[in-house]
Write a protein that holds these residues in place. Structure first.
Motif, PDB file in Angstrom:
ATOM      1  N   LEU A 173       0.832  -1.206   0.000  1.00  0.00           N
ATOM      2  CA  LEU A 173       0.000   0.000   0.000  1.00  0.00           C
ATOM      3  C   LEU A 173       0.870   1.261   0.000  1.00  0.00           C
ATOM      4  O   LEU A 173       0.569   2.239  -0.682  1.00  0.00           O
ATOM      5  N   LEU A 174       1.964   1.236   0.762  1.00  0.00           N
ATOM      6  CA  LEU A 174       2.883   2.369   0.781  1.00  0.00           C
ATOM      7  C   LEU A 174       3.528   2.568  -0.588  1.00  0.00           C
ATOM      8  O   LEU A 174       3.660   3.704  -1.061  1.00  0.00           O
ATOM      9  N   ASP A 175       3.914   1.474  -1.218  1.00  0.00           N
ATOM     10  CA  ASP A 175       4.564   1.557  -2.532  1.00  0.00           C
ATOM     11  C   ASP A 175       3.653   2.220  -3.559  1.00  0.00           C
ATOM     12  O   ASP A 175       4.121   2.939  -4.447  1.00  0.00           O
ATOM     13  N   GLU A 176       2.343   1.981  -3.442  1.00  0.00           N
ATOM     14  CA  GLU A 176       1.404   2.532  -4.411  1.00  0.00           C
ATOM     15  C   GLU A 176       1.402   4.061  -4.386  1.00  0.00           C
ATOM     16  O   GLU A 176       1.150   4.703  -5.412  1.00  0.00           O
ATOM     17  N   ILE A 177       1.664   4.658  -3.222  1.00  0.00           N
ATOM     18  CA  ILE A 177       1.702   6.116  -3.143  1.00  0.00           C
ATOM     19  C   ILE A 177       2.851   6.667  -3.972  1.00  0.00           C
ATOM     20  O   ILE A 177       2.694   7.625  -4.739  1.00  0.00           O
ATOM     21  N   ASP A 178       4.030   6.069  -3.819  1.00  0.00           N
ATOM     22  CA  ASP A 178       5.197   6.540  -4.579  1.00  0.00           C
ATOM     23  C   ASP A 178       5.080   6.238  -6.068  1.00  0.00           C
ATOM     24  O   ASP A 178       5.666   6.939  -6.896  1.00  0.00           O
ATOM     25  N   ALA A 214      -1.052  11.675  -8.592  1.00  0.00           N
ATOM     26  CA  ALA A 214      -2.354  11.583  -7.928  1.00  0.00           C
ATOM     27  C   ALA A 214      -2.449  12.607  -6.800  1.00  0.00           C
ATOM     28  O   ALA A 214      -1.445  13.143  -6.326  1.00  0.00           O
ATOM     29  N   ASP A 215      -3.663  12.888  -6.366  1.00  0.00           N
ATOM     30  CA  ASP A 215      -3.893  13.811  -5.253  1.00  0.00           C
ATOM     31  C   ASP A 215      -3.293  13.196  -3.988  1.00  0.00           C
ATOM     32  O   ASP A 215      -3.759  12.157  -3.521  1.00  0.00           O
ATOM     33  N   PRO A 216      -2.253  13.803  -3.398  1.00  0.00           N
ATOM     34  CA  PRO A 216      -1.584  13.193  -2.247  1.00  0.00           C
ATOM     35  C   PRO A 216      -2.495  13.029  -1.035  1.00  0.00           C
ATOM     36  O   PRO A 216      -2.394  12.030  -0.318  1.00  0.00           O
ATOM     37  N   PHE A 217      -3.381  13.980  -0.807  1.00  0.00           N
ATOM     38  CA  PHE A 217      -4.285  13.846   0.329  1.00  0.00           C
ATOM     39  C   PHE A 217      -5.249  12.679   0.140  1.00  0.00           C
ATOM     40  O   PHE A 217      -5.559  11.956   1.084  1.00  0.00           O
ATOM     41  N   GLU A 218      -5.706  12.498  -1.071  1.00  0.00           N
ATOM     42  CA  GLU A 218      -6.599  11.369  -1.353  1.00  0.00           C
ATOM     43  C   GLU A 218      -5.850  10.049  -1.205  1.00  0.00           C
ATOM     44  O   GLU A 218      -6.384   9.064  -0.674  1.00  0.00           O
ATOM     45  N   GLN A 219      -4.601  10.011  -1.666  1.00  0.00           N
ATOM     46  CA  GLN A 219      -3.779   8.812  -1.517  1.00  0.00           C
ATOM     47  C   GLN A 219      -3.579   8.457  -0.042  1.00  0.00           C
ATOM     48  O   GLN A 219      -3.747   7.305   0.365  1.00  0.00           O
ATOM     49  N   ALA A 225       4.575  12.432   0.208  1.00  0.00           N
ATOM     50  CA  ALA A 225       3.218  12.776  -0.237  1.00  0.00           C
ATOM     51  C   ALA A 225       2.877  14.205   0.171  1.00  0.00           C
ATOM     52  O   ALA A 225       2.319  14.986  -0.628  1.00  0.00           O
ATOM     53  N   PHE A 226       3.218  14.571   1.392  1.00  0.00           N
ATOM     54  CA  PHE A 226       2.903  15.921   1.857  1.00  0.00           C
ATOM     55  C   PHE A 226       3.811  16.970   1.205  1.00  0.00           C
ATOM     56  O   PHE A 226       3.432  18.139   1.093  1.00  0.00           O
ATOM     57  N   GLU A 227       4.996  16.571   0.767  1.00  0.00           N
ATOM     58  CA  GLU A 227       5.845  17.488  -0.001  1.00  0.00           C
ATOM     59  C   GLU A 227       5.172  17.805  -1.333  1.00  0.00           C
ATOM     60  O   GLU A 227       5.211  18.953  -1.807  1.00  0.00           O
ATOM     61  N   ARG A 228       4.553  16.798  -1.941  1.00  0.00           N
ATOM     62  CA  ARG A 228       3.827  17.040  -3.186  1.00  0.00           C
ATOM     63  C   ARG A 228       2.610  17.925  -2.927  1.00  0.00           C
ATOM     64  O   ARG A 228       2.249  18.782  -3.756  1.00  0.00           O
ATOM     65  N   ALA A 229       1.964  17.713  -1.755  1.00  0.00           N
ATOM     66  CA  ALA A 229       0.825  18.560  -1.397  1.00  0.00           C
ATOM     67  C   ALA A 229       1.273  20.009  -1.194  1.00  0.00           C
ATOM     68  O   ALA A 229       0.582  20.950  -1.600  1.00  0.00           O
ATOM     69  N   GLU A 230       2.445  20.176  -0.596  1.00  0.00           N
ATOM     70  CA  GLU A 230       2.993  21.518  -0.388  1.00  0.00           C
ATOM     71  C   GLU A 230       3.244  22.199  -1.729  1.00  0.00           C
ATOM     72  O   GLU A 230       2.924  23.385  -1.910  1.00  0.00           O
ATOM     73  N   GLN A 231       3.818  21.448  -2.677  1.00  0.00           N
ATOM     74  CA  GLN A 231       4.093  21.997  -4.004  1.00  0.00           C
ATOM     75  C   GLN A 231       2.808  22.357  -4.734  1.00  0.00           C
ATOM     76  O   GLN A 231       2.771  23.320  -5.509  1.00  0.00           O
ATOM     77  N   ALA A 232       1.758  21.574  -4.452  1.00  0.00           N
ATOM     78  CA  ALA A 232       0.464  21.828  -5.104  1.00  0.00           C
ATOM     79  C   ALA A 232      -0.334  22.912  -4.390  1.00  0.00           C
ATOM     80  O   ALA A 232      -1.399  23.317  -4.867  1.00  0.00           O
ATOM     81  N   GLY A 233       0.158  23.358  -3.239  1.00  0.00           N
ATOM     82  CA  GLY A 233      -0.527  24.409  -2.504  1.00  0.00           C
ATOM     83  C   GLY A 233      -1.695  23.927  -1.668  1.00  0.00           C
ATOM     84  O   GLY A 233      -2.557  24.728  -1.285  1.00  0.00           O
ATOM     85  N   THR A 234      -1.727  22.622  -1.364  1.00  0.00           N
ATOM     86  CA  THR A 234      -2.851  22.091  -0.577  1.00  0.00           C
ATOM     87  C   THR A 234      -2.477  21.776   0.864  1.00  0.00           C
ATOM     88  O   THR A 234      -3.356  21.476   1.683  1.00  0.00           O
TER      89      THR A 234
END
Length: 204
Positions: A73-78, A83-88, A144-153
């Motif tokens: 499940l963790l591997d699927e996030i990377d 994908a939307d990191p918060f949804e992941q 995942a949260f680094e991607r959210a930060e880059q996306a402004g979420t």
């Protein structure tokens, strides 16, 4: 004949793991000897040593039966960086909690890890591997949260690593309390609400 022998060996290994899982759950890890496991599995101690180096190796193999699906499940996030990191993250946590609530094996093994295991020297290799999984989980959440930060979420001023660590510890607390008193809440029904309660504080 070779196929049958391989199948029999695998059956013996599974029987040993099943017996160890039940005894660790009922008696705790430190009070469960290899002799007791051999009797419960209806095998000799020699059969145990054929498949496992020692109790720590056996303990670790038992953990792998529930740990590997979580690693997947963790591997699927990377694997899905667009994908939307918060949804992941939400799906990962809900799926993990729901699995613990619905799978007797996951419930039993994690009860052993959280509440039936003394972290003694004998189990150091297994404990170290569990620590490695915790470190991996936090790292994946951080990315995942680094991607959210880059996306402004991600909430302004929130460190992605701190967000990942906080969520990991929060969910660990839910699991620990649920394993002690599963009657307190229907985790399958309320997992989503519990995760959303935490995520709302992390999301912009």
């Amino acid at each position: 004949m070779a196929r049958r022998t391989k199948a029999e060996a695998e059956g013996t290994r599974t029987a040993i793991l099943d017996a160890a899982e039940v005894l660790f759950f009922q008696q705790g890890v430190s009070r469960t000897t290899l002799e007791k496991i051999a009797v419960a599995a209806n095998v000799t101690r020699g059969a145990i040593y054929w498949h496992f180096q020692n109790k720590a190796d056996l303990f670790n193999a038992m953990l792998d039966r529930v740990r590997l699906p979580y690693q997947h499940l963790l591997d699927e996030i990377d694997k899905n960086p667009t994908a939307d990191p918060f949804e992941q993250v939400r799906n990962l946590m809900i799926d993990s909690l729901s699995l613990i609530a619905s799978s007797e094996q996951h419930h039993r093994v994690l009860t052993i890890v959280f509440h039936r295991c003394e972290y003694i020297d004998e189990l150091n290799p297994a404990v170290t591997k569990q620590d490695d999984l915790d470190t991996l989980a936090v790292a994946v959440l951080q990315r995942a949260f680094e991607r959210a930060e880059q996306a402004g979420t991600l909430r302004d001023g929130l460190c992605p690593r701190l967000a990942g660590l906080a969520l990991h510890m929060y969910v660990g607390g839910i699991i620990s309390k649920f394993l002690l008193k599963p009657q307190q809440c229907d985790l399958r029904q309320h997992a989503g609400a519990m995760i959303d309660t935490m995520l709302v504080g992390l999301k912009k």
